[in-house]
Design a protein around this motif. Structure first.
Motif, PDB file in Angstrom:
ATOM      1  N   CYS A  45       0.852  -1.184   0.000  1.00 50.68           N
ATOM      2  CA  CYS A  45       0.000   0.000   0.000  1.00 50.68           C
ATOM      3  C   CYS A  45       0.891   1.239   0.000  1.00 50.68           C
ATOM      4  O   CYS A  45       1.796   1.349   0.835  1.00 50.68           O
ATOM      5  CB  CYS A  45      -0.906  -0.007   1.224  1.00 50.68           C
ATOM      6  N   PRO A  46       0.671   2.200  -0.915  1.00 43.72           N
ATOM      7  CA  PRO A  46       1.510   3.402  -0.942  1.00 43.72           C
ATOM      8  C   PRO A  46       1.265   4.349   0.229  1.00 43.72           C
ATOM      9  O   PRO A  46       2.074   5.233   0.491  1.00 43.72           O
ATOM     10  CB  PRO A  46       1.142   4.062  -2.269  1.00 43.72           C
ATOM     11  N   ALA A  47       0.173   4.177   0.954  1.00 38.36           N
ATOM     12  CA  ALA A  47      -0.136   5.067   2.071  1.00 38.36           C
ATOM     13  C   ALA A  47       0.455   4.580   3.389  1.00 38.36           C
ATOM     14  O   ALA A  47       1.067   5.355   4.124  1.00 38.36           O
ATOM     15  CB  ALA A  47      -1.647   5.224   2.210  1.00 38.36           C
ATOM     16  N   CYS A  48       0.295   3.293   3.684  1.00 30.48           N
ATOM     17  CA  CYS A  48       0.764   2.781   4.980  1.00 30.48           C
ATOM     18  C   CYS A  48       1.981   1.861   4.853  1.00 30.48           C
ATOM     19  O   CYS A  48       2.540   1.438   5.856  1.00 30.48           O
ATOM     20  CB  CYS A  48      -0.371   2.040   5.690  1.00 30.48           C
ATOM     21  N   PHE A  49       2.360   1.529   3.644  1.00 28.73           N
ATOM     22  CA  PHE A  49       3.546   0.714   3.339  1.00 28.73           C
ATOM     23  C   PHE A  49       3.458  -0.718   3.864  1.00 28.73           C
ATOM     24  O   PHE A  49       4.472  -1.383   4.016  1.00 28.73           O
ATOM     25  CB  PHE A  49       4.831   1.383   3.838  1.00 28.73           C
ATOM     26  N   ARG A  50       2.233  -1.201   4.132  1.00 33.64           N
ATOM     27  CA  ARG A  50       2.062  -2.608   4.506  1.00 33.64           C
ATOM     28  C   ARG A  50       1.993  -3.444   3.236  1.00 33.64           C
ATOM     29  O   ARG A  50       1.439  -3.014   2.233  1.00 33.64           O
ATOM     30  CB  ARG A  50       0.779  -2.815   5.303  1.00 33.64           C
ATOM     31  N   THR A  51       2.531  -4.619   3.264  1.00 34.61           N
ATOM     32  CA  THR A  51       2.449  -5.546   2.141  1.00 34.61           C
ATOM     33  C   THR A  51       1.363  -6.559   2.453  1.00 34.61           C
ATOM     34  O   THR A  51       1.453  -7.293   3.437  1.00 34.61           O
ATOM     35  CB  THR A  51       3.793  -6.251   1.909  1.00 34.61           C
TER      36      THR A  51
END
Length: 87
Positions: free
Chosen positions: A16-22
């Motif tokens: 996710c580009p917002a929270c950087f979770r994969t």
């Protein structure tokens, strides 16, 4: 026989580009979007939901004003046709 399912590929994952979770790309983690190539949005569902909550709260005064205007227009219309009795 330990590699019984070796021909089954792993599920695709996306960051996710917002929270950087994969996260795994599925309907549980990402909203559906027919305009995207894989059918899911770029941002995860949690980030999108939070952004929509913020947008909704910021637009509340504008929506209330529009609602009052529509209500006044409808009232004027029905009063002019005689189908509305004001209390």
């Amino acid at each position: 026989m330990s590699q019984r399912y070796s021909d089954v590929p792993d599920r695709p994952r996306r960051q996710c580009p917002a929270c950087f979770r994969t996260l795994v790309v599925c309907a549980d983690n990402f909203h559906a979007d027919s305009l995207c190539a894989d059918g899911f949005t770029r941002k995860c569902a949690d980030c999108r939901n939070e952004a929509e909550r913020i947008r909704y709260s910021l637009e509340a005064p504008q929506r209330a004003r529009q609602k009052r205007e529509r209500r006044a227009e409808r009232r004027a219309y029905f009063e002019s046709t005689g189908r509305y009795e004001a209390a």
